[in-house]
Structure formats: structure tokens, C-alpha cells
Write a protein that holds these residues in place. Structure first.
Motif, short mmCIF file in Angstrom:
data_model
loop_
_atom_site.label_atom_id
_atom_site.label_comp_id
_atom_site.label_asym_id
_atom_site.label_seq_id
_atom_site.Cartn_x
_atom_site.Cartn_y
_atom_site.Cartn_z
N ALA A 19 0.85 -1.19 0.00
CA ALA A 19 0.00 0.00 0.00
C ALA A 19 0.88 1.24 0.00
N GLY A 20 0.30 2.35 -0.49
CA GLY A 20 1.06 3.58 -0.54
C GLY A 20 0.21 4.76 -0.96
N ASP A 21 0.85 5.68 -1.66
CA ASP A 21 0.20 6.93 -2.04
C ASP A 21 -0.92 6.72 -3.05
N ALA A 22 -1.76 7.74 -3.19
CA ALA A 22 -2.78 7.82 -4.24
C ALA A 22 -3.74 6.63 -4.20
N ASP A 23 -4.20 6.28 -2.98
CA ASP A 23 -5.22 5.23 -2.81
C ASP A 23 -4.73 3.84 -3.20
#
Length: 250
Positions: free
Chosen positions: A117-121
Motif C-alpha cells: 500500500a502507498g500513495d494515491a489510494d
């Protein structure tokens, strides 16, 4: 004890009481085999980004191992790497994400399943140890995920299902903030909320119902109902908290 490096460190995974890894900036990857009393300083060996010769080496933000040999590390520039020899060597895995996405969390949950998981949804899952990846519908808009936690729940009638939570920096206009939760192995995610509305950097569950989250301004929250409601815990600090781990017994 000392880590043997002056670089900033961002992610940790202890596979057993003695075996663990820590990752950080400047392509730093540390390994301990004695419970953290000593660390071997290493790196991924992955070439630095190709933007220019002045680009810094990779900043690794998360690490998770399935067993003593197989593990994954995530970081800036949508980078995901994998080792099959306990961290002695790494290879790059393709996740088809734009380079502006920083991957901040990785969680190997067993049975060849890995979440990142990470940035921008961004939430992706692999069911084959990273060979292929499927995007998850987080049902968020503009949320950067910082951490995930998973618990395998076994029910006599319905079998085993993976429950998971992901936290980040989505703040709502009503003074609450958003967390998302899955009860079906990541096939779908639902909203949960908490207050105060601050960014959360870490989450940790010891059972289906009991968990903690930590984040901005020294905030620590506790839930005893699987995240449906959260209660703030006094911490006596205003410093941002970036990690949390809870002993299931004490």
C-alpha cells in the motif's frame, strides 16, 4: 545497542524473537539474528533511479518476510523488491505504478499472499508471492496509506478469512479521519472512522477485535470492537509516532 548506521530508518519486521530486518534511506537494509543486539548493515544492490546521476539511492519505507528466506521491501518511486535468500540479494518486481507513488507498507500474510500500500489510494495484492498483482478498490479518494495490519480469523461455520486495516492521512470535513477495513481477504474494503482527525502512521492488531493505531501529534488510539470505534490513549508526548507494536498478552 547500535544499528551500525547513521541513516534514517523507516520500516521493521521481526520474523521471530531473534530474526529481523530494518530498512531506511540510502538503500539501507539491516539484518539481525540475535534479537537486535547486533545488526549486519547491507543494501539491496538495486541501481539508483535513472532520473539523473544526482538522484539519491532508494529510501525504503516498509519490509515484510514470509519466512526466513522470502521477503519484500517497498519504497519511493513505486519500488518493490524481493529476496529469496534472507536479504543477501534482491530483485525488482513490476507493479505497474507511476513513479510518483511511494509504496509505504508491505505485509506478507502467508499462503503466498502479499499486500502492499502507498500513495494515491494504492492497495495491491499478490496471491503468488509477487509474480502478479491486482489493484484493490480502497473506496477512497486522495488517501495516502502509511500502514496495514492483518489478522486471520477462523470460524467453524464459514472457515478462515483475512481481516485487515489500512491507515493513512485521509481527514474528513466532520472532524474525523478515515481508516479502511476488510473482512474478506481484501476482496472489498469498507470505511471506518476515528477522531481526532490526525494522520495515522502505524496500526497493529493482536486479535480480530483488539488493535492500536499511532500517528500525528503523539496520538495513540485503541479499539476493542474491530475498529468500529476508537478511544484515544494518553501518551504524554506531542511528537509524531511512526510505529507501534503490542504484546498480545501484556
Amino acid at each position: 545497542m547500535t544499528s551500525g548506521t547513521s541513516n534514517s530508518l523507516y520500516g521493521i519486521h521481526l520474523r521471530t524473537d531473534s530474526l529481523g530486518w530494518v530498512v531506511g534511506e540510502e538503500d539501507t537494509i539491516l539484518k539481525t539474528t540475535d534479537g537486535g543486539m547486533s545488526w549486519v548493515v547491507g543494501s539491496s544492490g538495486i541501481p539508483r533511479p535513472e532520473c539523473s546521476s544526482t538522484c539519491r539511492r532508494y529510501r525504503w519505507l516498509g519490509v515484510s518476510f514470509e519466512d526466513a528466506s522470502t521477503g519484500w521491501v517497498v519504497g519511493e518511486y513505486a519500488k518493490l523488491i524481493m529476496t529469496r535468500d534472507g536479504g543477501s540479494s534482491f530483485t525488482t518486481l513490476n507493479v505497474n505504478l507511476p513513479e510518483y507513488v511511494s509504496l509505504r507498507a508491505v505485509h506478507a500474510v502467508g499462503d503466498a499472499t502479499v499486500f502492499i500500500a502507498g500513495d494515491a489510494d494504492t492497495i495491491l495484492v499478490s496471491r503468488d508471492r509477487g509474480t502478479t498483482w491486482t489493484a484493490q478498490d480502497s473506496r477512497t479518494a486522495g488517501m495516502n496509506f502509511h500502514a496495514m495490519a492483518f489478522i486471520l480469523v477462523t470460524n467453524y461455520w464459514t472457515g478462515s478469512h483475512l481481516h485487515g486495516w489500512a491507515v493513512g492521512d485521509k481527514l474528513n470535513s466532520d472532524g474525523t479521519a478515515r481508516i479502511i477495513h476488510t473482512e474478506n481477504n481484501g476482496s472489498s474494503w469498507q470505511y471506518q472512522s476515528y477522531s481526532p482527525a490526525v494522520k495515522m502512521h502505524a496500526v497493529f492488531f493482536t486479535s480480530r477485535y483488539f488493535g492500536h493505531a499511532a500517528g500525528q501529534d503523539g496520538t495513540v488510539l485503541r479499539t476493542t470492537d474491530a475498529g468500529n470505534s476508537w478511544t484515544q490513549v494518553e501518551t504524554c508526548t506531542s511528537q509524531d509516532l511512526l510505529g507501534i507494536s503490542i504484546d498480545a498478552i501484556t
